[in-house]
Design an enzyme around this catalytic site. Structure first.
Site, PDB file in Angstrom:
ATOM      1  N   ASP A   8      32.149  47.426  42.355  1.00  0.00           N
ATOM      2  CA  ASP A   8      32.209  46.342  41.386  1.00  0.00           C
ATOM      3  C   ASP A   8      31.581  45.108  42.043  1.00  0.00           C
ATOM      4  O   ASP A   8      31.397  45.064  43.270  1.00  0.00           O
ATOM      5  CB  ASP A   8      33.676  46.089  41.021  1.00  0.00           C
ATOM      6  N   ASP A  10      31.861  41.069  40.643  1.00  0.00           N
ATOM      7  CA  ASP A  10      32.659  39.835  40.611  1.00  0.00           C
ATOM      8  C   ASP A  10      34.055  40.066  41.166  1.00  0.00           C
ATOM      9  O   ASP A  10      34.796  40.929  40.695  1.00  0.00           O
ATOM     10  CB  ASP A  10      32.762  39.301  39.182  1.00  0.00           C
ATOM     11  N   ASP A 196      38.383  45.429  41.934  1.00  0.00           N
ATOM     12  CA  ASP A 196      39.532  44.525  42.002  1.00  0.00           C
ATOM     13  C   ASP A 196      40.308  44.415  40.704  1.00  0.00           C
ATOM     14  O   ASP A 196      41.372  43.791  40.675  1.00  0.00           O
ATOM     15  CB  ASP A 196      39.053  43.116  42.382  1.00  0.00           C
TER      16      ASP A 196
END
Length: 259
Positions: A8, A10, A196
């Site tokens: 991922d 961001d 996250d």
């Protein structure tokens, strides 16, 4: 045995606030030395991914874009038409108006509004609005209205997923599904997935090694079943610092000929 790393962006490889990835440079260099492809897997569009992909020096590795709704390959020409996105927006207007009004998608905003929400520059926000497969947006209703909204989307053949900031609508493809597709293409025996947010959960759980990157600014992830066995770990540091430490640790025993 071939390794692939899926990440991922961001809040994971990119800092949540600044979008900086430089603290991960040692691990990025380590992957390059080992010949391990790094597959970006993000809610970002192909238009956003392309310059970052080049800056990271990822060569011909594909990227998973728009939360798994599509795959971008370096060198792909950008099509003028986006039929999947156009159909998604048309179906969204079939949601009853009181519920539809509670969802404000990128297609309902201008570049300035998206920039204000994301912290992106107006130019970068314009790239974020160049959708091909999916529609992120803000939900601004009650929990009961949200359940009704999701029910309407399901009736229309649309899926919704929570990310770190936005609720993203698509036709149901996921990062985990795209990870499996790309792993098959490469013949990968080992996959690593880092993320996250809730929209990374399936990808992290499906990988050989999963890493949950600490991000106190987002909704986070509950304890996952693979954590007890050590197949899934959590970083102590946030964002690219945690990413860097996790990759260096996972690849510590590898030599270039093993990659």
């Amino acid at each position: 045995m071939t390794w692939l790393v899926f990440t991922d962006l961001d809040g994971t490889l990119l800092d949540h606030a600044t979008y900086d990835w430089s603290p991960a440079r040692p691990a990025l260099d380590r992957l390059a030395a080992l010949g391990i492809p790094l597959i970006l897997a993000s809610s970002k569009t192909a238009a956003e991914i392309a310059p970052l992909h080049g800056a990271l020096g990822l060569g011909q590795a594909p990227a998973i874009v728009e939360n798994g709704a599509g795959i971008w390959q370096p060198g792909d020409a950008e099509a003028a038409e986006a039929p999947a996105y156009r159909r998604l927006r048309w179906l969204l207007e079939e949601v009853p108006p009181p519920l539809r009004a509670r969802f404000c998608g990128f297609g309902d905003m201008d570049d300035r509004q998206v920039a204000a929400l994301t912290g992106l520059s107006p130019a970068a926000a314009a790239l974020a609005r160049r959708r091909k497969f999916s529609e992120p947006g803000l939900w601004q209703g009650t929990a009961e209205e949200r359940r009704a909204f999701l029910g309407e989307l399901e009736r229309l053949g649309l899926a919704a997923r929570d990310g770190g900031r936005f609720l993203t609508l698509s036709f149901g493809a996921t990062k985990a599904g795209r990870m499996a597709e790309i792993a098959l293409r490469y013949g990968a025996g080992t996959t690593v997935a880092l993320g996250d947010a809730p929209n990374d959960r399936e990808m992290i759980e499906a990988a050989t090694h999963g890493v949950i990157i600490r991000n106190p600014h987002g909704p986070g992830l509950p304890e996952l079943s693979g954590e007890a066995a050590g197949r899934i770990r959590r970083s102590a540091a946030e964002g690219p610092e945690g990413w860097n430490a996790a990759i260096l640790d996972l690849t510590a025993g590898l030599a270039p000929q093993e990659s």
